[in-house]
Scaffold this motif. Sequence first.
Motif, mmCIF file in Angstrom:
data_model
loop_
_atom_site.group_PDB
_atom_site.id
_atom_site.type_symbol
_atom_site.label_atom_id
_atom_site.label_comp_id
_atom_site.label_asym_id
_atom_site.label_seq_id
_atom_site.Cartn_x
_atom_site.Cartn_y
_atom_site.Cartn_z
ATOM 1 N N GLU A 269 40.668 -30.360 12.436
ATOM 2 C CA GLU A 269 40.166 -31.107 13.604
ATOM 3 C C GLU A 269 38.679 -31.368 13.437
ATOM 4 O O GLU A 269 37.991 -30.628 12.734
ATOM 5 C CB GLU A 269 40.364 -30.263 14.872
ATOM 6 C CG GLU A 269 41.815 -30.206 15.298
ATOM 7 C CD GLU A 269 42.042 -29.255 16.445
ATOM 8 O OE1 GLU A 269 41.056 -28.637 16.939
ATOM 9 O OE2 GLU A 269 43.209 -29.111 16.850
ATOM 10 N N ILE A 270 38.198 -32.385 14.151
ATOM 11 C CA ILE A 270 36.758 -32.656 14.135
ATOM 12 C C ILE A 270 36.126 -31.702 15.153
ATOM 13 O O ILE A 270 36.542 -31.658 16.315
ATOM 14 C CB ILE A 270 36.444 -34.112 14.549
ATOM 15 C CG1 ILE A 270 37.272 -35.083 13.688
ATOM 16 C CG2 ILE A 270 34.959 -34.413 14.422
ATOM 17 C CD1 ILE A 270 37.161 -36.540 14.111
ATOM 18 N N ALA A 271 35.138 -30.932 14.704
ATOM 19 C CA ALA A 271 34.493 -29.954 15.596
ATOM 20 C C ALA A 271 33.413 -30.652 16.441
ATOM 21 O O ALA A 271 33.091 -31.828 16.223
ATOM 22 C CB ALA A 271 33.861 -28.845 14.755
ATOM 23 N N SER A 272 32.862 -29.883 17.393
ATOM 24 C CA SER A 272 31.873 -30.484 18.297
ATOM 25 C C SER A 272 30.615 -30.920 17.537
ATOM 26 O O SER A 272 29.878 -31.787 17.989
ATOM 27 C CB SER A 272 31.521 -29.504 19.407
ATOM 28 O OG SER A 272 31.165 -28.274 18.814
ATOM 29 N N HIS B 238 35.508 -28.354 9.741
ATOM 30 C CA HIS B 238 35.353 -27.053 9.087
ATOM 31 C C HIS B 238 36.728 -26.558 8.650
ATOM 32 O O HIS B 238 37.592 -26.301 9.488
ATOM 33 C CB HIS B 238 34.709 -26.059 10.067
ATOM 34 C CG HIS B 238 33.345 -26.492 10.511
ATOM 35 N ND1 HIS B 238 32.221 -26.232 9.777
ATOM 36 C CD2 HIS B 238 32.939 -27.195 11.598
ATOM 37 C CE1 HIS B 238 31.159 -26.738 10.393
ATOM 38 N NE2 HIS B 238 31.570 -27.337 11.505
ATOM 39 N N ASP B 239 36.904 -26.411 7.366
ATOM 40 C CA ASP B 239 38.217 -26.002 6.850
ATOM 41 C C ASP B 239 38.059 -24.881 5.823
ATOM 42 O O ASP B 239 38.355 -25.062 4.629
ATOM 43 C CB ASP B 239 38.965 -27.209 6.266
ATOM 44 C CG ASP B 239 38.157 -27.989 5.234
ATOM 45 O OD1 ASP B 239 36.934 -27.767 5.125
ATOM 46 O OD2 ASP B 239 38.768 -28.792 4.500
ATOM 47 N N PRO B 240 37.614 -23.709 6.284
ATOM 48 C CA PRO B 240 37.373 -22.603 5.343
ATOM 49 C C PRO B 240 38.613 -22.200 4.558
ATOM 50 O O PRO B 240 38.505 -21.759 3.401
ATOM 51 C CB PRO B 240 36.906 -21.455 6.258
ATOM 52 C CG PRO B 240 37.292 -21.842 7.646
ATOM 53 C CD PRO B 240 37.297 -23.344 7.675
ATOM 54 N N ARG B 241 39.786 -22.386 5.141
ATOM 55 C CA ARG B 241 41.001 -21.989 4.401
ATOM 56 C C ARG B 241 41.203 -22.897 3.189
ATOM 57 O O ARG B 241 41.713 -22.473 2.160
ATOM 58 C CB ARG B 241 42.221 -22.046 5.314
ATOM 59 C CG ARG B 241 42.209 -20.936 6.370
ATOM 60 C CD ARG B 241 43.156 -21.248 7.504
ATOM 61 N NE ARG B 241 44.549 -21.209 7.114
ATOM 62 C CZ ARG B 241 45.537 -21.782 7.816
ATOM 63 N NH1 ARG B 241 45.268 -22.442 8.927
ATOM 64 N NH2 ARG B 241 46.785 -21.695 7.408
ATOM 65 N N SER C 219 35.296 -28.731 2.966
ATOM 66 C CA SER C 219 35.914 -28.438 1.660
ATOM 67 C C SER C 219 35.553 -29.522 0.642
ATOM 68 O O SER C 219 35.347 -29.227 -0.537
ATOM 69 C CB SER C 219 37.431 -28.344 1.780
ATOM 70 O OG SER C 219 37.952 -29.570 2.258
ATOM 71 N N GLY C 220 35.475 -30.761 1.109
ATOM 72 C CA GLY C 220 35.074 -31.851 0.218
ATOM 73 C C GLY C 220 33.661 -31.619 -0.297
ATOM 74 O O GLY C 220 33.365 -31.812 -1.473
#
Length: 446
Positions: free
Chosen positions: A361-364, A369-372, A433-434
């Motif tokens: 999702e797009i955060a505020s 953020h996709d740490p996984r 991640s990109g």
Amino acid sequence: MNQTLKFPPGFLWGASTAAYQIEGGWNEDGRGVSIWDCFTHTPGKIADNTTGDVACDHYHRWQEDVEVMAELGLNAYRFSISWSRVLPTGYGKHNQAGLDFYSRLVDALLEKKITPLITLYHWDLPRGVQDAGSWLNRRAIDWFTEYSSLMYRTLGDRVKYWVTLNEPSVCANLGFNEGTHPPGARDKATSLQVFHHLLVAHGRAVRAGRAFIPDGKFGIAPVLMMTYPAADTPADREAAEEMWLDSNSYQLDPLLRGAYPEKIPTDKARADTFPTILPDDMELIKQPLDFLGVNHYFSFFLTRGSDGKPQFVRSEKVTAVSDLGWPVYPRGITDLLLRIKNEYVTVPIIITENGISLRDEIASDGKVHDPRRIAYIKGFITALQDAFSLGVDVRGYFHWSLMDNFEWAYGYGPRFGLSYTDYPTQRRIIKESGREYARIIAAGGI
Ligand code: FCB
């Protein structure tokens, strides 16, 4: 493990996509209908009842997408051609507008020093070929060769890397045995015959490619998984071997040895399911390859189920699970490649797909953020470096996918991209991640 080596200069750092999953423009500029158009237009076939009619609108936004690749620092990009965009009925008269589209894309990539790697068949068969009996009709093999030759003629001066088929086993199994992909058939024998014809088509396309592009590099991209016994018992070891045979040997033996495995899992060995093989088929299938593409997502830990078949077990070694329920075990790619190296002649390896679906999702803060996914990428690239350090000739890594896209029967729920696709606006947002992948590429590894 030894100290891991980084990859040498010239290593292909890329991302992958497939035409139907990103292009959209399904009925524009003379494109013919494919079986995926028909399937998605049939209510109830796709989890969220969506279609690839628009998808990521890449057909119109390809320049922006090349910019995204450049921002990620990719030096390679794997994409597929929509067969019905260039040959609307599958054979016969070509569609110049379709050829021009891919030609412009290739030029834009080369301008950014991004090496194109083309997949000829990523599942979107023209309806015309389907109507003539699909891959069960051996004429489909001739038509595929005709289509491949058209692409070699059009792009071969600029494109050297060619993948004939993406995951023929998945295409045959989901399309003709499980029925969850088009044409939605459910018959084991049919699916094995289709698989066999796909492999023959691969051989024919490689052979044709060598005639058109003497300096071309030809390969195929099967999906391969590592299989482990859940516990160190004879029964579990046997279950793991059976799954290895069924999923890996059944693809690699014909391709690299020119024969189906001698010990074939029982449901494939039955006389009424085993494919009809014509005299020259196996010779054709066993074309020398310049590289083996490996699509790798997961490893399985197996035990013997109560029905006698190998059964998956959730192992504590699995470090994470994707949002599609796929177990994450990076070490699997090291073991898989080592086993391939030991059991078959050594062919250079290109990882043609590897990735994880998450509900990003797009955060505020406007970021994704996709740490996984970061952990996944680091884990797999490290494990790939381990394989390289242990002597596996790895030449490239292509992450699946460049951007979130239409995930076949699942629709738009699963997101695999390094770049987030905001479908309502078609805005691309490079995920964290990109950014991490870009740093890894710049450093030549981890
Ligand atoms: C592979 C397919 C690719 C994509 C990923 C997630 O099996 O080749 O198109 O769907 O899985």
